[in-house]
Write a protein that holds these residues in place. Structure first.
Motif, short mmCIF file in Angstrom:
data_model
loop_
_atom_site.label_atom_id
_atom_site.label_comp_id
_atom_site.label_asym_id
_atom_site.label_seq_id
_atom_site.Cartn_x
_atom_site.Cartn_y
_atom_site.Cartn_z
N PRO A 73 -26.64 -12.37 -0.05
CA PRO A 73 -27.88 -12.72 -0.62
C PRO A 73 -28.82 -13.83 0.14
O PRO A 73 -29.85 -13.86 0.31
N ILE A 74 -27.85 -14.69 0.83
CA ILE A 74 -28.39 -15.85 1.41
C ILE A 74 -29.18 -15.30 2.80
O ILE A 74 -30.35 -15.89 3.15
N VAL A 75 -28.72 -14.30 3.42
CA VAL A 75 -29.27 -13.61 4.59
C VAL A 75 -30.68 -13.00 3.99
O VAL A 75 -31.60 -13.33 4.82
N LEU A 76 -30.62 -12.25 3.00
CA LEU A 76 -31.44 -11.52 2.45
C LEU A 76 -32.79 -12.41 2.13
O LEU A 76 -33.82 -12.45 2.45
N GLU A 77 -32.41 -13.52 1.50
CA GLU A 77 -33.65 -14.49 0.97
C GLU A 77 -34.15 -15.26 2.08
O GLU A 77 -35.36 -15.46 2.29
N THR A 78 -33.15 -15.37 3.27
CA THR A 78 -33.72 -16.31 4.69
C THR A 78 -34.78 -15.20 5.17
O THR A 78 -35.80 -15.73 5.63
N LEU A 79 -34.29 -14.16 5.20
CA LEU A 79 -35.17 -12.88 5.83
C LEU A 79 -36.58 -12.87 5.23
O LEU A 79 -37.50 -12.83 5.74
N GLN A 80 -36.39 -12.86 3.94
CA GLN A 80 -37.50 -12.71 3.20
C GLN A 80 -38.62 -13.84 3.19
O GLN A 80 -39.75 -13.79 3.35
N ALA A 81 -37.93 -15.10 3.23
CA ALA A 81 -38.69 -16.26 3.56
C ALA A 81 -39.40 -16.36 5.13
O ALA A 81 -40.55 -16.76 5.01
#
Length: 84
Positions: A73-81
């Motif tokens: 989820p940290i990877v996904l959150e950072t990509l989204q940001a």
């Protein structure tokens, strides 16, 4: 360390985006949230695609198991940001 970092993390036999994908995989495997965020951003800046970033993270999960999976989820959150 900054001298070593600068020398290692430039184009060579591996391109910068490939080295950053490796660094991201290690960060996920080691479960280092700040490292994950940093290397997702550096992967993106070096020209890696979202698909390449997620695939590198997935390889880390395959190698490190459940604890690494909980950091996706940290990877996904950072990509989204990065995409906003």
């Amino acid at each position: 360390f900054s001298t070593l970092f600068a020398k290692v993390m430039k184009d060579g036999a591996l391109k910068v985006h490939e080295k950053e994908l490796i660094a991201l995989g290690i960060a996920v495997a080691l479960q280092c949230a700040p490292c994950i965020r940093l290397h997702v951003k550096k992967c993106f800046e070096a020209g890696a695609t979202n698909e390449q970033i997620l695939e590198a993270a997935s390889v880390a999960v395959m190698m490190a198991g459940g604890p690494a999976y909980t950091h996706i989820p940290i990877v996904l959150e950072t990509l989204q940001a990065m995409s906003t």
